[in-house]
Design an enzyme around this catalytic site. Sequence first.
Site, mmCIF file in Angstrom:
data_model
loop_
_atom_site.group_PDB
_atom_site.id
_atom_site.type_symbol
_atom_site.label_atom_id
_atom_site.label_comp_id
_atom_site.label_asym_id
_atom_site.label_seq_id
_atom_site.Cartn_x
_atom_site.Cartn_y
_atom_site.Cartn_z
ATOM 1 N N LYS A 68 2.159 -2.804 6.199
ATOM 2 C CA LYS A 68 2.523 -2.705 4.786
ATOM 3 C C LYS A 68 4.000 -2.338 4.616
ATOM 4 C CE LYS A 68 -1.391 -3.941 3.071
ATOM 5 N NZ LYS A 68 -1.512 -5.243 2.361
ATOM 6 N N SER A 99 0.844 -1.193 0.000
ATOM 7 C CA SER A 99 0.000 0.000 0.000
ATOM 8 C C SER A 99 0.875 1.237 0.000
ATOM 9 C CB SER A 99 -0.880 0.007 1.253
ATOM 10 O OG SER A 99 -1.564 1.243 1.391
ATOM 11 N N TYR A 140 -1.975 -0.486 10.139
ATOM 12 C CA TYR A 140 -2.010 -0.868 8.725
ATOM 13 C C TYR A 140 -0.726 -0.423 8.024
ATOM 14 C CZ TYR A 140 -3.777 -1.213 3.918
ATOM 15 O OH TYR A 140 -3.954 -1.529 2.594
#
Length: 245
Positions: free
Chosen positions: A153, A136, A149
């Site tokens: 990533k 991401s 998150y």
Amino acid sequence: MDVMDCSVKGKTIVVTGAGQGIGNELCRTLDRLGAKVIAVSRSIGPLNELKGDCPRVETIQVDLSDWKETRTALAPLGKVDGLVNNAGVAVIKPFLELTEEDYDRTFNINVKAAFNVAQILVPKMDPGSSIVNVSSLAGIKAIHGHCAYSMSKAAIDGLTQNLALELGPRKIRVNSVNPTVILTRMGRDNWSDPAKADPLKAKIPLGRFGEVNEVVEPIIYLLSERSSFINGHTLPIEGGFLAGN
């Protein structure tokens, strides 16, 4: 001759997170291009729907956050030419509101599962195989509310580079794609509020979020022999966001 039509035909490609979004569309596109697709998901309903639409696709239902169950489910597979580590979750909360459960769930699926699946499948890969990790933009650039998150990533990008280094001598390539918001169901759910979405769109020179096919097609390129000298890269798919920020 269409480059994409001849790039993955006959290759066996495993796609995790195949039940929805990017993974589901990727399976359908790979099947259409003549690849042998092995679709992996925790959700049996979407797998059955995929199988109904694309009968040649092989499906495996497994909870990838379970290390041993994943090993049992994937062990019987034969030779594999490509792997797309796409399974992921996004828990979007302010840092101080994230719980241990949020953290563990994020890392178990986004990082540990990708590590585990790659470790299972690499011994089944011959020279010329390719791994694509779906990372991401949040792994490269901090985004409010994305702490766990983003960390997961960034870890995936670290996995990508280390595997590229270690597997390069085996002629197995490893790359990541790093999209910004893509309008999957998860993307629409997390970015449906204009008050949240518009400031990010304003930072994207193209002025919009991405569509699913705009990630699927670069993944197919990285799986194919057309990208035979591309290894260890993180490919931002973000409409120019990084150019101005």
